[in-house]
Design an enzyme around this catalytic site. Structure first.
Site, short mmCIF file in Angstrom:
data_model
loop_
_atom_site.label_atom_id
_atom_site.label_comp_id
_atom_site.label_asym_id
_atom_site.label_seq_id
_atom_site.Cartn_x
_atom_site.Cartn_y
_atom_site.Cartn_z
N PRO A 1 1.95 7.63 0.07
CA PRO A 1 2.51 8.61 -0.86
C PRO A 1 3.93 8.34 -1.34
CG PRO A 1 2.58 9.48 1.35
CD PRO A 1 1.86 8.18 1.44
N GLY A 2 4.68 7.40 -0.74
CA GLY A 2 5.94 7.00 -1.34
C GLY A 2 7.21 7.23 -0.53
N ASN A 3 7.14 7.84 0.65
CA ASN A 3 8.37 8.07 1.42
C ASN A 3 9.02 6.75 1.83
OD1 ASN A 3 8.32 10.84 1.30
ND2 ASN A 3 7.28 11.10 3.25
N CYS B 1 0.89 -1.18 0.00
CA CYS B 1 0.00 0.00 0.00
C CYS B 1 0.91 1.21 0.00
CB CYS B 1 -0.93 -0.02 1.21
SG CYS B 1 -1.91 -1.54 1.38
N ALA B 2 1.42 1.59 -1.16
CA ALA B 2 2.66 2.35 -1.24
C ALA B 2 2.53 3.87 -1.09
CB ALA B 2 3.37 2.04 -2.56
N ARG C 1 -2.99 9.55 -6.31
CA ARG C 1 -1.89 9.34 -5.37
C ARG C 1 -0.70 8.69 -6.08
NH1 ARG C 1 -2.94 8.87 0.17
NH2 ARG C 1 -1.94 6.82 0.33
N CYS D 1 0.14 3.90 11.49
CA CYS D 1 0.30 5.11 12.31
C CYS D 1 -0.91 5.24 13.22
CB CYS D 1 0.48 6.34 11.44
SG CYS D 1 -0.80 6.61 10.20
N ASP E 1 -1.04 0.69 -5.41
CA ASP E 1 -2.01 1.59 -4.79
C ASP E 1 -3.18 1.73 -5.77
OD1 ASP E 1 -1.73 3.66 -2.23
OD2 ASP E 1 -3.24 4.26 -3.69
#
Length: 474
Positions: free
Chosen positions: A237-239, A234-235, A263, A359, A258
């Protein structure tokens, strides 16, 4: 100017609790996502200060057609932001008419509250919670530069490097233009809480990634060696994806999934700016990805950071004031998806190590999901004991849960986070044998869905901005 109108719209929706800043920014059609996100976050952070200045200056009474949220964004830019350097469009003449009064009211507010800096206004008249004391973590993108080079650059800019931190107290004591190297992650720099680097040239060129320390743990604990094949389930936004690519040194392959096209497009830009060249983006539901697909026969590492309640995010109280624990119905829906995603990830035949992270602070999304996965795979996977000195462990909801990691502003001086590392108990003797013995597995916990056409999004090629910075870095 489209930037200010879009920022005002996002701000209005956030304050009406129609979504988070990050979600609304990525859903917008504005191209420069970083610029928009920074403007909305900073405006929201200074919201109470801006309300006081606008009210005392009588701006909305004088300009009756000016909407409150747009006024707040414009006044932030005038007094605390860039100051309409080379822009502002039709709003600049309007603000010019009130500039002297607005600046005078800001100065008056500082005198009243006995402070000299704009940042100090955030602390006066309130009792800042632990989340507001989380420092600014900055990950050095080792695909483009090194920690030593980044440190030297900041020192030439007048920052004072204090060496490697030895305790959380060192981080709490940071002030002014001092910064430290994190004691755990060698590529993570730590600055005082109020440090804003969104306009910094190294950030704009992809040499720096603004990423909370807890968010860096998943890639660090997965630690795929160069040449590995990795799935980022579930990648966006990519950080975390760019962090994985740094571990791979762009050698190997990352399959990033994703469902949201917007996005993914933003993520493609972010990855290109970060210099990532080993990632294949796909607009596809991870649950619909077949573990028996030959493209994934060498995948030994999976990072699963699924959608969650976000209850641990430090910015949550800013984005959604007064928001408490998610409703039971929402938690059940999220946990159901998270369980299905983790069960599915563990069916990839060559998988050796998986990191599950959220998170969220809720047990339903964390320990309960991990416990369910272990019960579904008895004797096949186990919780790996990681970072034994980490102070905040998993809740004691099942035997072995202490191997999970938790993070919070109070205990680790980071955002709220949860991480679990699962590893295969018995390593297959070879990838071909694993392939031969693995049956084609479909997820039984969810109804079979019609396969959607696979859509691959290639990272955009950006202008070589780093060439402009060659004279800046040794």
């Amino acid at each position: 100017m489209a930037l200010y109108a879009t920022a005002a719209s996002v701000l209005a929706n956030v304050e009406s609790r129609r979504g988070s800043i990050k979600g609304l920014v990525y859903a917008s059609s504005f191209q420069n996502v970083k610029q928009l996100y920074a403007l909305v976050c900073e405006t929201q952070r200074y919201s109470a200060v801006l309300d006081a200045v606008i009210a005392s200056a009588g701006l909305l009474r004088a300009e009756k057609k000016l909407r409150p949220h747009l006024a707040k964004v414009l006044v932030y830019e005038l007094l605390l932001g860039r100051g309409f350097r080379g822009g502002g469009g039709r709003w600049k003449p309007l603000l010019d008419r009130h500039q002297a009064r607005l600046k005078a009211e800001l100065a008056r507010l500082k005198v009243q509250r006995r402070v000299s800096r704009n940042e100090d206004l955030l602390q006066v008249g309130s009792r800042p919670g632990a989340a507001s004391q989380v420092p600014r973590f900055v990950r050095v993108n080792t695909l483009k530069t090194s920690s030593d080079d980044a440190i030297d650059y900041f020192k030439r800019q007048g920052f004072s490097y204090q060496g490697r931190a030895s305790s959380l107290e060192d981080l709490r004591a940071l002030k002014g233009k001092c910064f430290l190297l994190d004691p755990l992650l060698p590529e993570l720099l730590v600055f005082p809480t109020q440090t804003d680097l969104h306009d910094h040239p190294l950030y704009q060129a992809g040499h720096l990634i603004l990423q909370d320390k807890a968010s860096c743990l998943p890639a660090m604990l997965l630690a795929p060696p160069p040449g590995s094949h990795v799935i980022d389930a579930c990648a966006a936004p990519g950080n975390k994806t760019s962090h994985l690519a740094a571990f791979l040194k762009n050698q190997g392959r990352i399959f990033a999934f994703d469902l949201d096209a917007g996005r993914l497009a933003s993520m493609a830009t972010l990855l290109a700016q970060a210099g990532v060249s080993c990632c294949e983006l796909a607009q596809e539901d991870f649950l619909a990805v077949s573990p028996s697909d030959q493209r994934y026969r060498q995948v030994q590492y999976i990072l699963l950071d699924p959608s969650c309640s976000g209850s641990g995010m430090p910015t949550r109280q800013l984005e959604e004031p007064g928001t408490g624990t998610p409703s039971k119905a929402r938690l059940q829906a999220l946990a159901g998806f998270q369980q299905r995603a983790l069960r599915h990830a563990l069916t990839f035949p060559s998988l050796q190590r998986l990191v599950y992270s959220t998170c969220s602070l809720c047990q339903e999304e964390n320990e309960d999901v991990v416990q369910d996965a272990l019960q579904q795979n008895p004797g096949t996977f186990r919780l790996a004991p990681v970072l034994p000195s980490w102070p905040h462990r998993g809740l004691s909801s099942f035997p072995g849960a202490e191997h999970c990691l938790r993070a919070s502003p109070e205990t680790t001086l980071t955002g709220g986070f949860f991480v679990a590392v699962l590893e295969r108990v018995e390593v297959p003797s070879s990838v071909p044998q694993a392939e031969a013995s693995a049956p084609e597995i479909s997820l039984s916990a969810a109804p079979r869905k019609k396969r959607r056409p696979r859509r691959t999004v290639a990272p955009r090629t950006l202008p070589p901005t780093e060439q402009v910075l060659l004279f800046l870095l040794p």
